[in-house]
Enzyme design. Structure first.
Site, PDB file in Angstrom:
ATOM      1  N   GLY A  47     -85.333   7.306 -16.846  1.00 32.33           N
ATOM      2  CA  GLY A  47     -85.169   8.631 -16.237  1.00 32.33           C
ATOM      3  C   GLY A  47     -84.431   8.559 -14.923  1.00 32.33           C
ATOM      4  O   GLY A  47     -83.754   7.570 -14.639  1.00 32.33           O
TER       5      GLY A  47
ATOM      6  N   LEU B 131     -81.884  10.346 -14.322  1.00 32.45           N
ATOM      7  CA  LEU B 131     -80.583  10.124 -14.970  1.00 32.45           C
ATOM      8  C   LEU B 131     -79.421  10.438 -14.034  1.00 32.45           C
ATOM      9  O   LEU B 131     -79.481  11.354 -13.217  1.00 32.45           O
ATOM     10  CB  LEU B 131     -80.488  10.984 -16.240  1.00 32.45           C
ATOM     11  CG  LEU B 131     -81.582  10.737 -17.285  1.00 32.45           C
ATOM     12  CD1 LEU B 131     -81.354  11.621 -18.522  1.00 32.45           C
ATOM     13  CD2 LEU B 131     -81.649   9.260 -17.698  1.00 32.45           C
TER      14      LEU B 131
ATOM     15  N   GLY C 188     -74.122   7.154 -14.834  1.00 31.11           N
ATOM     16  CA  GLY C 188     -74.118   5.950 -15.685  1.00 31.11           C
ATOM     17  C   GLY C 188     -74.762   6.239 -17.030  1.00 31.11           C
ATOM     18  O   GLY C 188     -74.219   5.894 -18.093  1.00 31.11           O
ATOM     19  N   HIS C 189     -75.919   6.894 -16.994  1.00 33.45           N
ATOM     20  CA  HIS C 189     -76.580   7.273 -18.242  1.00 33.45           C
ATOM     21  C   HIS C 189     -75.707   8.265 -19.023  1.00 33.45           C
ATOM     22  O   HIS C 189     -75.562   8.153 -20.238  1.00 33.45           O
ATOM     23  CB  HIS C 189     -77.934   7.923 -17.946  1.00 33.45           C
ATOM     24  CG  HIS C 189     -78.887   7.060 -17.163  1.00 33.45           C
ATOM     25  ND1 HIS C 189     -79.203   7.315 -15.853  1.00 33.45           N
ATOM     26  CD2 HIS C 189     -79.596   5.956 -17.514  1.00 33.45           C
ATOM     27  CE1 HIS C 189     -80.074   6.414 -15.424  1.00 33.45           C
ATOM     28  NE2 HIS C 189     -80.322   5.567 -16.404  1.00 33.45           N
TER      29      HIS C 189
ATOM     30  N   GLY D  61     -76.181  -0.157 -20.903  1.00 36.70           N
ATOM     31  CA  GLY D  61     -75.147  -0.299 -19.886  1.00 36.70           C
ATOM     32  C   GLY D  61     -74.967  -1.741 -19.434  1.00 36.70           C
ATOM     33  O   GLY D  61     -75.941  -2.489 -19.301  1.00 36.70           O
TER      34      GLY D  61
END
Ligand code: AMP
Length: 280
Positions: free
Chosen positions: A31, A33, A36-37, A147
């Site tokens: 979470g 967020l 990147g997410h 990632g």
């Protein structure tokens, strides 16, 4: 976008998605967020997947002295980001839902997990693997998005899935950085402006290492020494580890092999622990 917070409801959604012939990718997150997410949601969607984003501050992956209690939580903003990026589902179970008090099963990978972050954060990868395998069983995705920011996590999860014969497409995306070069991380919110400014030296050190390799240096010792020197100039930074490793095994390499070597670093900015890496 559906917001689901129980395992039963997620399993029902999984069954429906499968029946409708949808291809699902899972993006596990803690979470808070950020871009990147978001980039990973987009990447999975571009590959034709319906994306399930799990938002769960996984207690199993935090050590007793770590920041589980104060890790940033922002479920409403997370739902808005998932909606905006076109995720199909945000799955945000409670800790009690995922790991009730009588939970007593764990999964560990015992080789790739050991060096680097595994040395000081001994609970980390067992916690990640146990949680992610549970999420995979609930969501039954055909792909997993991760990632490159967490390069050791990618290597450990790849190895765990291969060892357990759980074939799945692995979608990896490059590290998204702020304009000044700092890798995005939920933990950046802990930094004061001065700490943040000092933390930028780490990205400079990694880029310097890459430049050295591009100009022909192959000795891992030399690039590590130079990067350590750059970071050492900052009063608030303390290196936990800095190493040139093979991206699949995380084993130290004496010689850099361009395109097949990774420089990984973990460091303290005062009391905030951050990581970064660069492909050399
Ligand atoms: P986290 O919420 O930190 O557990 O991260 C969830 C996923 O997003 C992991 O696969 C991370 O590697 C990835 N991720 C986190 N930060 C970034 C970033 N700055 N750029 C790209 N991916 C990231």
């Amino acid at each position: 976008m559906k917001k689901i917070d129980t395992i039963g409801a997620m399993q029902a959604e999984t069954a429906q998605l499968r029946q409708a012939g949808r291809r699902v990718a899972l993006l596990p997150t803690l979470g808070a967020l950020h871009a990147g997410h978001a980039s990973l949601i987009r990447l999975a969607r571009e590959r034709g997947y319906d994306v399930v984003v799990s938002v769960f501050v996984n207690p199993l992956q935090f050590g007793a002295s770590e920041d589980f209690g104060k890790y940033p939580r922002s479920v409403a903003a997370d739902a808005a980001l998932c909606e905006r990026e076109g995720a199909a589902v945000m799955f945000a179970p409670s800790a009690e839902e995922m790991f009730p008090k009588n939970f007593s099963t764990t999964v560990s990978e015992d080789r790739v997990s050991k060096p680097l972050c595994g040395v000081s954060r001994t609970a980390l990868f067992r916690g990640v693997l146990t949680c992610w395998l549970k999420l995979i069983h609930i969501v039954q995705p055909m792909a997993l998005a991760m990632g490159e920011k967490d390069a050791q996590q990618i290597a450990v999860v790849r190895k765990g899935l291969a060892d357990l014969s759980l074939p799945m497409e692995i979608i990896t995306g490059p590290t998204v950085r702020d304009a000044d070069g700092l890798a995005l991380s939920a933990r950046n919110s802990y930094l004061t402006p001065t700490q943040r400014d000092e933390a930028l030296a780490v990205n400079r050190a990694l880029r310097r290492a890459k430049e050295m390799v591009e100009s022909g240096v192959r000795s891992a010792d030399r690039v590590v020494a130079e990067a350590t020197h750059i970071i050492g100039e900052k009063r608030r930074l303390r290196v936990i580890y800095i190493a040139v490793v093979h991206p699949d095994t995380m084993e130290a390499m004496r010689e850099v092999v361009p395109g097949q070597s990774l420089m990984a670093v973990a460091f303290w900015v005062d009391e905030v622990r951050l990581t970064d890496n660069i492909s050399l």
